[in-house]
Design an enzyme around this catalytic site. Sequence first.
Site, PDB file in Angstrom:
ATOM      1  N   PHE A  87       1.260  -1.168  -0.131  1.00  0.00           N
ATOM      2  CA  PHE A  87       0.107  -0.147   0.028  1.00  0.00           C
ATOM      3  C   PHE A  87       0.562   1.281   0.189  1.00  0.00           C
ATOM      4  CE2 PHE A  87      -2.306  -3.383   2.455  1.00  0.00           C
ATOM      5  CZ  PHE A  87      -3.155  -3.901   1.542  1.00  0.00           C
ATOM      6  N   SER A 145      -7.030  -7.688  -0.887  1.00  0.00           N
ATOM      7  CA  SER A 145      -6.595  -7.478   0.665  1.00  0.00           C
ATOM      8  C   SER A 145      -6.584  -6.121   0.820  1.00  0.00           C
ATOM      9  CB  SER A 145      -4.675  -7.171   0.368  1.00  0.00           C
ATOM     10  OG  SER A 145      -4.180  -8.659   0.437  1.00  0.00           O
ATOM     11  N   CYS A 189      -3.958  -5.068   7.224  1.00  0.00           N
ATOM     12  CA  CYS A 189      -3.366  -5.031   5.527  1.00  0.00           C
ATOM     13  C   CYS A 189      -5.352  -6.859   5.998  1.00  0.00           C
ATOM     14  CB  CYS A 189      -2.702  -6.088   5.123  1.00  0.00           C
ATOM     15  SG  CYS A 189      -2.874  -6.609   3.050  1.00  0.00           S
ATOM     16  N   THR A 236      -8.090  -9.342   4.627  1.00  0.00           N
ATOM     17  CA  THR A 236      -8.106 -10.374   3.138  1.00  0.00           C
ATOM     18  C   THR A 236      -9.518 -10.665   3.508  1.00  0.00           C
ATOM     19  OG1 THR A 236      -6.171 -11.908   3.632  1.00  0.00           O
ATOM     20  CG2 THR A 236      -7.967 -12.512   2.799  1.00  0.00           C
ATOM     21  N   ALA A 239      -7.926 -12.216  13.300  1.00  0.00           N
ATOM     22  CA  ALA A 239      -7.382 -13.304  14.230  1.00  0.00           C
ATOM     23  C   ALA A 239      -6.698 -12.566  15.318  1.00  0.00           C
ATOM     24  CB  ALA A 239      -6.394 -13.997  13.122  1.00  0.00           C
ATOM     25  N   HIS A 264       1.030  -3.492   7.673  1.00  0.00           N
ATOM     26  CA  HIS A 264       1.039  -4.852   8.489  1.00  0.00           C
ATOM     27  C   HIS A 264       1.791  -3.722   9.870  1.00  0.00           C
ATOM     28  CE1 HIS A 264       3.258  -7.724   5.640  1.00  0.00           C
ATOM     29  NE2 HIS A 264       1.865  -7.995   5.440  1.00  0.00           N
ATOM     30  N   THR A 286       4.706  12.998   7.563  1.00  0.00           N
ATOM     31  CA  THR A 286       5.950  12.482   7.805  1.00  0.00           C
ATOM     32  C   THR A 286       5.706  13.123   9.539  1.00  0.00           C
ATOM     33  OG1 THR A 286       6.109  14.162   5.338  1.00  0.00           O
ATOM     34  CG2 THR A 286       7.591  13.994   6.459  1.00  0.00           C
TER      35      THR A 286
END
Length: 203
Positions: free
Chosen positions: A2, A42, A49, A51, A69, A107, A152
């Site tokens: 991404f 995704s 991220c 699914t 999960a 992640h 930033t």
Amino acid sequence: MFTGIVTDIGEIVSFTPTAQGQLHRLRIACRYDQTTIADGASIACNGVCLTVVASGVEAGNTWFDIDAAAETLALTTAKRWKIGTRLNLERALKIGDELGGHIVAGHADGVATLVSREDLPDMARFELSTTRELARFIATKGSITLDGVSLTVNTVKDVTFSVLIIPHTLTVTTIGGWKAGDEVNIEVDLMARYAARLTEMTA
């Protein structure tokens, strides 16, 4: 992969804990074209991220289902999501897409806590704190992802850092609703992580 450029704000419309609370099935309403959402796709939700396991249209509105999960629930703010929670959404990159932010894996590394918010004439300044483990990857003028938004870093002091947010970003993301005490998902810059690892291995 991404870029941290949010393309929609979704809202959780159903929430089903499964597997003894170790898995949450979430249904998220959005404005994406349902025909472009494939099972297995995704989508970054507040920088995580996830699914797609199903999608559809109800009353003219697109929805998609995802499973959060145990690890996601343990490491991110997903453990506090509920019906009505609004989420920054970003579709996965396609070859040839514009890289408007920076390379984001989706992640999340953990959470940061909003220490203070200062509303300025043309922008807002947020100060946040995180763990010492993650703070070592944060540098002034470096990139960081907060709830899926590429930003930033403005200043850094020990485990606290600040970001300045322009009006457009406040409007098109959930950042406009942030307040002191809120927790947000944080993903440190991949380049900073690799540089730190290289330094460790060559020391």
